[in-house]
Design a protein around this motif. Sequence first.
Motif, PDB file in Angstrom:
ATOM      1  N   PRO A   1       0.873  -1.091   0.050  1.00  0.00           N
ATOM      2  CA  PRO A   1       0.010   0.063  -0.024  1.00  0.00           C
ATOM      3  C   PRO A   1       0.755   1.262   0.111  1.00  0.00           C
ATOM      4  CG  PRO A   1      -1.019  -1.347   1.549  1.00  0.00           C
ATOM      5  CD  PRO A   1       0.613  -2.108   1.239  1.00  0.00           C
ATOM      6  N   VAL A   2       2.153   1.074   0.561  1.00  0.00           N
ATOM      7  CA  VAL A   2       2.892   2.405   0.607  1.00  0.00           C
ATOM      8  C   VAL A   2       4.325   2.225  -0.429  1.00  0.00           C
ATOM      9  CG1 VAL A   2       2.000   3.288   2.749  1.00  0.00           C
ATOM     10  CG2 VAL A   2       3.979   1.665   2.606  1.00  0.00           C
ATOM     11  N   ARG A   3       4.419   1.212  -0.975  1.00  0.00           N
ATOM     12  CA  ARG A   3       5.571   0.971  -1.927  1.00  0.00           C
ATOM     13  C   ARG A   3       6.107   2.281  -2.749  1.00  0.00           C
ATOM     14  NH1 ARG A   3       4.609  -3.873  -6.215  1.00  0.00           N
ATOM     15  NH2 ARG A   3       6.545  -3.369  -6.659  1.00  0.00           N
ATOM     16  N   LEU A   4       4.848   2.754  -3.189  1.00  0.00           N
ATOM     17  CA  LEU A   4       5.521   4.173  -4.151  1.00  0.00           C
ATOM     18  C   LEU A   4       5.802   5.401  -3.486  1.00  0.00           C
ATOM     19  CD1 LEU A   4       2.531   3.813  -6.658  1.00  0.00           C
ATOM     20  CD2 LEU A   4       4.838   2.950  -6.941  1.00  0.00           C
ATOM     21  N   LEU A   5       5.619   5.283  -2.163  1.00  0.00           N
ATOM     22  CA  LEU A   5       6.083   6.370  -1.038  1.00  0.00           C
ATOM     23  C   LEU A   5       7.456   6.162  -0.690  1.00  0.00           C
ATOM     24  CD1 LEU A   5       3.044   6.950   1.427  1.00  0.00           C
ATOM     25  CD2 LEU A   5       3.425   7.911  -0.986  1.00  0.00           C
ATOM     26  N   SER A   6       8.055   5.163  -0.932  1.00  0.00           N
ATOM     27  CA  SER A   6       9.561   4.919  -0.637  1.00  0.00           C
ATOM     28  C   SER A   6      10.232   3.951  -1.537  1.00  0.00           C
ATOM     29  CB  SER A   6       9.555   4.062   0.856  1.00  0.00           C
ATOM     30  OG  SER A   6      10.747   3.579   0.973  1.00  0.00           O
ATOM     31  N   GLU A   7      11.333   4.586  -2.120  1.00  0.00           N
ATOM     32  CA  GLU A   7      12.096   3.774  -3.032  1.00  0.00           C
ATOM     33  C   GLU A   7      12.560   2.383  -2.363  1.00  0.00           C
ATOM     34  OE1 GLU A   7      16.073   4.214  -5.820  1.00  0.00           O
ATOM     35  OE2 GLU A   7      15.126   5.835  -4.881  1.00  0.00           O
ATOM     36  N   ASN A   8      12.876   2.463  -1.341  1.00  0.00           N
ATOM     37  CA  ASN A   8      13.425   1.120  -0.596  1.00  0.00           C
ATOM     38  C   ASN A   8      12.376   0.208  -0.541  1.00  0.00           C
ATOM     39  OD1 ASN A   8      15.954   2.096  -0.151  1.00  0.00           O
ATOM     40  ND2 ASN A   8      15.361   2.996   1.805  1.00  0.00           N
ATOM     41  N   LEU A   9      11.167   0.574  -0.056  1.00  0.00           N
ATOM     42  CA  LEU A   9       9.720  -0.259   0.004  1.00  0.00           C
ATOM     43  C   LEU A   9       9.330  -0.812  -1.468  1.00  0.00           C
ATOM     44  CD1 LEU A   9       7.499   1.717   2.716  1.00  0.00           C
ATOM     45  CD2 LEU A   9       8.601  -0.895   2.612  1.00  0.00           C
ATOM     46  N   ASP A  10       9.444  -0.139  -2.370  1.00  0.00           N
ATOM     47  CA  ASP A  10       9.231  -0.509  -3.693  1.00  0.00           C
ATOM     48  C   ASP A  10      10.186  -1.733  -4.302  1.00  0.00           C
ATOM     49  OD1 ASP A  10       7.821  -0.302  -6.146  1.00  0.00           O
ATOM     50  OD2 ASP A  10       9.402   0.656  -7.070  1.00  0.00           O
ATOM     51  N   GLY A  11      11.326  -1.319  -3.748  1.00  0.00           N
ATOM     52  CA  GLY A  11      12.376  -2.392  -4.088  1.00  0.00           C
ATOM     53  C   GLY A  11      12.242  -3.535  -3.393  1.00  0.00           C
ATOM     54  N   VAL A  12      11.857  -3.468  -2.082  1.00  0.00           N
ATOM     55  CA  VAL A  12      11.673  -4.617  -1.464  1.00  0.00           C
ATOM     56  C   VAL A  12      10.520  -5.664  -1.869  1.00  0.00           C
ATOM     57  CG1 VAL A  12      11.008  -5.524   0.714  1.00  0.00           C
ATOM     58  CG2 VAL A  12      12.515  -3.900   0.900  1.00  0.00           C
TER      59      VAL A  12
END
Length: 259
Positions: free
Chosen positions: A150-161
């Motif tokens: 739900p928040v992957r686009l708010l954080s480059e790190n989360l999107d990468g994960v």
Amino acid sequence: MVTHSITLWPMATGQPQTIGGKLFTEVTDLFDAETPISAFVLARLKRDAEKLQAADAVEASVVKSAIAAYEWKYDEADRWVKNSIALRQSAVNYQNAAVTMRALNDFKRARDYSLLAVDCAPQDTEVILKAVNSLILAGRFSDAYKLAVPVRLLSENLDGVCNEIEALHQTMAELDLTEERITSEMEVACDVATKNRVRISSVEHFVSNDPDGGNSIYIPLKFIGDIGIELKLEEELSSRLVQDERWNPLKLSIEFCYE
């Protein structure tokens, strides 16, 4: 090949460090020390924690939990963690509790505390990222993905994960490998490390996509030590895993690696 790497010790703050925070960081820095500290330094840290008690009982409890973890005193560390949380329930406190549990190779408890931190700060992407990493350490990749998406686009790190978990899930499906299997072997490895008082300092997840069809998942557990300790840990780990008929190191290989 897809890689995800988790280093275990970053302290959770988003604010200037207090005296207690600096002391906690000083202790957690010892988790990766190549040589044990002297009895004199350890005694000084304990004195500083006692002095802190009068000024801030919460932070004193946090520091004492880390000192106990450094000494491999699980029950004492657990007692001080619970004491700090009883006094103050906050995202920072829960995250620091997770750091203490990870220092004891207890990835399950670290996961639980990280999720409680998210409950306290559900919009904080850094708090979410730490919880996602704790879930991955515990082998709960699906739960990590659900939390991150739900928040992957708010954080480059989360999107990468999220991308890495997607690749991992694809390979797991191809290998007919379940999260339960990975979790089970990780728990054995953590138990072997803990019984030898070896602290796992980082965990990586490699997905190998061989064009010839020899896909596999490789999870190195890194620690500060030497080849002698690595060989001892590897022997103990394999002697336990070989008793499980489901063990197939060609599909899933969890190995200790010194650094």
